[in-house]
Design a protein around this motif. Structure first.
Motif, PDB file in Angstrom:
ATOM      1  N   HIS A 120       0.828  -1.212   0.000  1.00  0.00           N
ATOM      2  CA  HIS A 120       0.000   0.000   0.000  1.00  0.00           C
ATOM      3  C   HIS A 120       0.862   1.262   0.000  1.00  0.00           C
ATOM      4  O   HIS A 120       0.601   2.204  -0.745  1.00  0.00           O
ATOM      5  CB  HIS A 120      -0.924  -0.009   1.212  1.00  0.00           C
ATOM      6  N   ASN A 126      -2.689  -4.284  -5.276  1.00  0.00           N
ATOM      7  CA  ASN A 126      -3.726  -4.592  -6.256  1.00  0.00           C
ATOM      8  C   ASN A 126      -4.438  -5.871  -5.847  1.00  0.00           C
ATOM      9  O   ASN A 126      -4.123  -6.479  -4.825  1.00  0.00           O
ATOM     10  CB  ASN A 126      -3.124  -4.714  -7.671  1.00  0.00           C
ATOM     11  N   ARG A 127      -5.388  -6.265  -6.649  1.00  0.00           N
ATOM     12  CA  ARG A 127      -6.210  -7.422  -6.341  1.00  0.00           C
ATOM     13  C   ARG A 127      -5.376  -8.703  -6.273  1.00  0.00           C
ATOM     14  O   ARG A 127      -5.594  -9.552  -5.412  1.00  0.00           O
ATOM     15  CB  ARG A 127      -7.288  -7.541  -7.403  1.00  0.00           C
ATOM     16  N   GLN A 128      -4.429  -8.848  -7.179  1.00  0.00           N
ATOM     17  CA  GLN A 128      -3.596 -10.047  -7.216  1.00  0.00           C
ATOM     18  C   GLN A 128      -2.771 -10.189  -5.934  1.00  0.00           C
ATOM     19  O   GLN A 128      -2.625 -11.288  -5.396  1.00  0.00           O
ATOM     20  CB  GLN A 128      -2.674  -9.997  -8.431  1.00  0.00           C
ATOM     21  N   THR A 129      -2.253  -9.094  -5.423  1.00  0.00           N
ATOM     22  CA  THR A 129      -1.473  -9.125  -4.190  1.00  0.00           C
ATOM     23  C   THR A 129      -2.347  -9.519  -3.002  1.00  0.00           C
ATOM     24  O   THR A 129      -1.926 -10.304  -2.153  1.00  0.00           O
ATOM     25  CB  THR A 129      -0.842  -7.746  -3.939  1.00  0.00           C
TER      26      THR A 129
END
Length: 152
Positions: A120, A126-129
């Protein structure tokens, strides 16, 4: 040769710092869960002490790794991580785990939270992380439960 070894050891300071930081979190978690099971102090005393230790560790980590972020944001993130961790520790203590497995589970949650915070602050969350961290957390919790002997 000595200068080369010194430079090699201190090039990747963030990884070494995170490893030592996680060990301190693990020790603080062991103290919380072992002391809570022993009953030497009341639960409120251990909770306040552990919250304070988690806050200081989180604040130091954020100050060392992300000095470019504002002080208010670092303090707020440290308070948030400490609050979530102590709440999770209270939930974990109800599980039928030994104090070492409980400490491992709390430390695992801290590691995942710190990874999400680092993404962050770098602007790369992101969504994948998030999915990757959630899967790692679930698999590791499953492995911890596989290692526990349940007594019925």
């Amino acid at each position: 040769m000595i200068l080369g070894i010194k430079n090699f050891v201190f090039i990747d300071r963030e990884t070494i710092f995170n490893f030592l930081y996680w060990i301190l979190y693990f020790v603080a978690s062991i103290v919380f869960f072992a002391g809570e099971k022993a009953g030497t102090l009341n639960l409120l005393g251990y909770s306040v002490l552990t919250f304070f230790v988690f806050y200081l560790l989180s604040k130091e980590s954020l100050d060392f790794l992300y000095s470019e972020v504002s002080v208010k944001k670092r303090r707020l993130l440290a308070l948030g991580v400490s609050f979530i961790t102590i709440q999770a520790a209270h939930i974990i203590r109800w599980l039928p785990l030994g104090f070492l497995n409980s400490a491992v589970m709390a430390t695992l949650l801290i590691v995942v939270l710190e990874d999400l915070i680092s993404y962050h602050l770098k602007g790369a969350l992101n969504r994948q992380t998030i999915i990757k961290n959630a899967v790692v957390l679930l698999v590791m919790v499953f492995l911890i439960f596989l290692a526990v002997r349940f007594q019925i």
